[in-house]
Design a protein around this motif. Structure first.
Motif, PDB file in Angstrom:
ATOM      1  N   ASP A  60       0.766  -1.264   0.022  1.00 29.11           N
ATOM      2  CA  ASP A  60      -0.048   0.085  -0.103  1.00 29.11           C
ATOM      3  C   ASP A  60       0.845   1.261  -0.059  1.00 29.11           C
ATOM      4  N   LYS A  61       1.889   1.106   0.691  1.00 30.14           N
ATOM      5  CA  LYS A  61       2.957   2.340   0.782  1.00 30.14           C
ATOM      6  C   LYS A  61       3.416   2.628  -0.703  1.00 30.14           C
ATOM      7  N   LYS A  62       4.011   1.635  -1.298  1.00 28.00           N
ATOM      8  CA  LYS A  62       4.564   1.658  -2.526  1.00 28.00           C
ATOM      9  C   LYS A  62       3.282   2.434  -3.533  1.00 28.00           C
ATOM     10  N   GLU A  63       2.100   1.860  -3.639  1.00 27.50           N
ATOM     11  CA  GLU A  63       1.039   2.190  -4.169  1.00 27.50           C
ATOM     12  C   GLU A  63       1.000   3.813  -3.961  1.00 27.50           C
ATOM     13  N   ARG A  64       0.763   4.078  -2.739  1.00 26.62           N
ATOM     14  CA  ARG A  64       0.539   5.619  -2.575  1.00 26.62           C
ATOM     15  C   ARG A  64       1.726   6.197  -3.014  1.00 26.62           C
ATOM     16  N   GLU A  65       3.169   5.972  -2.833  1.00 25.09           N
ATOM     17  CA  GLU A  65       4.168   6.618  -3.438  1.00 25.09           C
ATOM     18  C   GLU A  65       4.015   6.920  -4.996  1.00 25.09           C
ATOM     19  N   ASN A  66       3.496   5.878  -5.545  1.00 20.99           N
ATOM     20  CA  ASN A  66       3.411   5.818  -6.986  1.00 20.99           C
ATOM     21  C   ASN A  66       2.051   6.809  -7.244  1.00 20.99           C
ATOM     22  N   LEU A  67       1.184   6.958  -6.645  1.00 19.83           N
ATOM     23  CA  LEU A  67       0.080   7.867  -6.829  1.00 19.83           C
ATOM     24  C   LEU A  67       0.402   9.099  -6.621  1.00 19.83           C
ATOM     25  N   LEU A  68       1.262   9.282  -5.711  1.00 14.63           N
ATOM     26  CA  LEU A  68       1.948  10.931  -5.093  1.00 14.63           C
ATOM     27  C   LEU A  68       2.686  11.407  -6.637  1.00 14.63           C
ATOM     28  N   ARG A  69       3.382  10.450  -7.083  1.00 15.88           N
ATOM     29  CA  ARG A  69       4.222  10.826  -8.015  1.00 15.88           C
ATOM     30  C   ARG A  69       3.444  10.972  -9.443  1.00 15.88           C
ATOM     31  N   ALA A  70       2.507  10.361  -9.419  1.00 18.03           N
ATOM     32  CA  ALA A  70       1.372  10.835 -10.719  1.00 18.03           C
ATOM     33  C   ALA A  70       0.622  12.013 -10.505  1.00 18.03           C
ATOM     34  N   ARG A  71       0.556  12.301  -9.152  1.00 19.15           N
ATOM     35  CA  ARG A  71      -0.351  13.609  -8.862  1.00 19.15           C
ATOM     36  C   ARG A  71       0.539  14.654  -9.144  1.00 19.15           C
ATOM     37  N   VAL A  72       1.821  14.517  -9.081  1.00 25.75           N
ATOM     38  CA  VAL A  72       2.882  15.811  -9.594  1.00 25.75           C
ATOM     39  C   VAL A  72       2.719  15.734 -11.044  1.00 25.75           C
ATOM     40  N   ALA A  73       2.692  14.736 -11.678  1.00 28.11           N
ATOM     41  CA  ALA A  73       2.825  14.783 -13.173  1.00 28.11           C
ATOM     42  C   ALA A  73       1.593  15.245 -13.670  1.00 28.11           C
ATOM     43  N   PHE A  74       0.298  14.908 -12.983  1.00 28.07           N
ATOM     44  CA  PHE A  74      -0.872  15.516 -13.399  1.00 28.07           C
ATOM     45  C   PHE A  74      -1.126  16.838 -13.142  1.00 28.07           C
ATOM     46  N   LYS A  75      -0.391  17.366 -12.034  1.00 29.12           N
ATOM     47  CA  LYS A  75      -0.509  18.930 -11.808  1.00 29.12           C
ATOM     48  C   LYS A  75       0.086  19.404 -12.857  1.00 29.12           C
ATOM     49  N   GLY A  76       1.403  18.938 -13.162  1.00 32.75           N
ATOM     50  CA  GLY A  76       2.141  19.512 -14.339  1.00 32.75           C
ATOM     51  C   GLY A  76       1.292  19.478 -15.636  1.00 32.75           C
ATOM     52  N   ARG A  77       0.498  18.516 -15.954  1.00 30.83           N
ATOM     53  CA  ARG A  77      -0.240  18.666 -16.959  1.00 30.83           C
ATOM     54  C   ARG A  77      -1.166  19.848 -17.158  1.00 30.83           C
ATOM     55  N   VAL A  78      -1.756  20.054 -16.253  1.00 30.25           N
ATOM     56  CA  VAL A  78      -2.682  20.860 -16.000  1.00 30.25           C
ATOM     57  C   VAL A  78      -2.276  22.478 -16.019  1.00 30.25           C
ATOM     58  N   GLU A  79      -0.806  22.623 -15.569  1.00 28.67           N
ATOM     59  CA  GLU A  79      -0.213  23.727 -15.484  1.00 28.67           C
ATOM     60  C   GLU A  79       0.373  24.097 -17.251  1.00 28.67           C
ATOM     61  N   LYS A  80       0.735  23.048 -17.870  1.00 27.93           N
ATOM     62  CA  LYS A  80       1.123  22.825 -19.266  1.00 27.93           C
ATOM     63  C   LYS A  80      -0.124  23.213 -20.073  1.00 27.93           C
ATOM     64  N   ALA A  81      -1.331  22.702 -19.926  1.00 29.74           N
ATOM     65  CA  ALA A  81      -2.344  22.844 -20.570  1.00 29.74           C
ATOM     66  C   ALA A  81      -3.028  24.146 -20.577  1.00 29.74           C
ATOM     67  N   ARG A  82      -2.816  24.745 -19.233  1.00 26.55           N
ATOM     68  CA  ARG A  82      -3.043  26.371 -19.130  1.00 26.55           C
ATOM     69  C   ARG A  82      -2.268  27.250 -20.087  1.00 26.55           C
ATOM     70  N   GLU A  83      -0.921  26.956 -19.882  1.00 19.99           N
ATOM     71  CA  GLU A  83      -0.141  27.674 -20.495  1.00 19.99           C
ATOM     72  C   GLU A  83       0.012  27.460 -21.965  1.00 19.99           C
ATOM     73  N   ALA A  84      -0.429  26.268 -22.627  1.00 25.25           N
ATOM     74  CA  ALA A  84      -0.694  26.221 -23.948  1.00 25.25           C
ATOM     75  C   ALA A  84      -1.767  26.677 -24.552  1.00 25.25           C
ATOM     76  N   GLY A  85      -2.845  27.259 -23.440  1.00 24.07           N
ATOM     77  CA  GLY A  85      -4.221  27.830 -23.999  1.00 24.07           C
ATOM     78  C   GLY A  85      -5.032  26.327 -24.425  1.00 24.07           C
ATOM     79  N   ALA A  86      -4.920  25.536 -23.594  1.00 22.07           N
ATOM     80  CA  ALA A  86      -6.052  24.312 -23.718  1.00 22.07           C
ATOM     81  C   ALA A  86      -7.254  25.057 -23.482  1.00 22.07           C
ATOM     82  N   SER A  87      -8.232  24.192 -24.050  1.00 18.72           N
ATOM     83  CA  SER A  87      -9.844  24.646 -23.991  1.00 18.72           C
ATOM     84  C   SER A  87     -10.197  24.359 -22.338  1.00 18.72           C
TER      85      SER A  87
END
Length: 183
Positions: A50-77
């Motif tokens: 469970d700890k490893k799964e949580r760590e993986n999800l935390l890394r995925a969360r960072v990546a998802f937040k990065g996607r949101v920021e990039k989408a905003r910067e790129a002027g996504a819909s």
């Protein structure tokens, strides 16, 4: 056999049954203790997973937040950004659930370890009861052997028909059944 000898034999058989019951109790106890130890090991492995799964999800969360920021910067819909944000919120929810489950699992492991500690304390009592029952049976055998010594002389006899037959079968030696009486 005299009435006294029969009674002595019954007393010995009762004490031997008590030994066997105490040994069964000890065996059952050891089995329960081992099962509890295996349960703790299993739960600890799940906690690690469970700890490893949580760590993986935390890394995925960072990546998802990065996607949101990039989408905003790129002027996504707005729809695409909302979809990314919903994904982020869902990921946050899953992470929180995993954290809560991890806390519950840790509490459960603690309770199992507490039960195991209690079993460790009880093990001494169970072992002691086996030893006491064995000592009583041994003392009864010695008492009977000493009482019958006058009838058997220096020959090392097995006292009791069942015990003698079992010994003869084990050793492959012939049986001599010796009867005495006092009148």
């Amino acid at each position: 056999m005299t009435a006294a000898q029969l009674q002595a034999q019954r007393d010995l058989a009762r004490k031997e049954r008590e030994v066997e019951l105490a040994k069964l109790e000890l065996s059952d106890f050891v089995g329960r203790k081992r099962a509890l130890q295996r349960q703790i090991e299993f739960e600890e492995e799940l906690a690690i997973s469970d700890k490893k799964e949580r760590e993986n999800l935390l890394r995925a969360r960072v990546a998802f937040k990065g996607r949101v920021e990039k989408a905003r910067e790129a002027g996504a819909s707005a729809e695409k950004i909302q979809r990314y944000e919903r994904g982020n919120r869902e990921l946050e929810r899953v992470i929180q659930e995993l954290e809560q489950a991890g806390q519950k699992r840790a509490e459960y492991i603690d309770s199992l370890e507490e039960r195991l500690a209690n079993l460790d304390e009880s093990e001494l009592q169970v072992t002691k009861s086996v030893d006491e029952a064995q000592e009583k049976a041994d003392a009864e055998r010695k008492r009977i052997a000493a009482k019958w010594k006058g009838h058997t002389g220096q020959v090392p006899w097995i006292i009791g028909f069942e015990d003698g037959m079992a010994e003869a079968k084990f050793s492959g030696k012939p049986v001599i059944v010796f009867f005495t009486a006092t009148w």
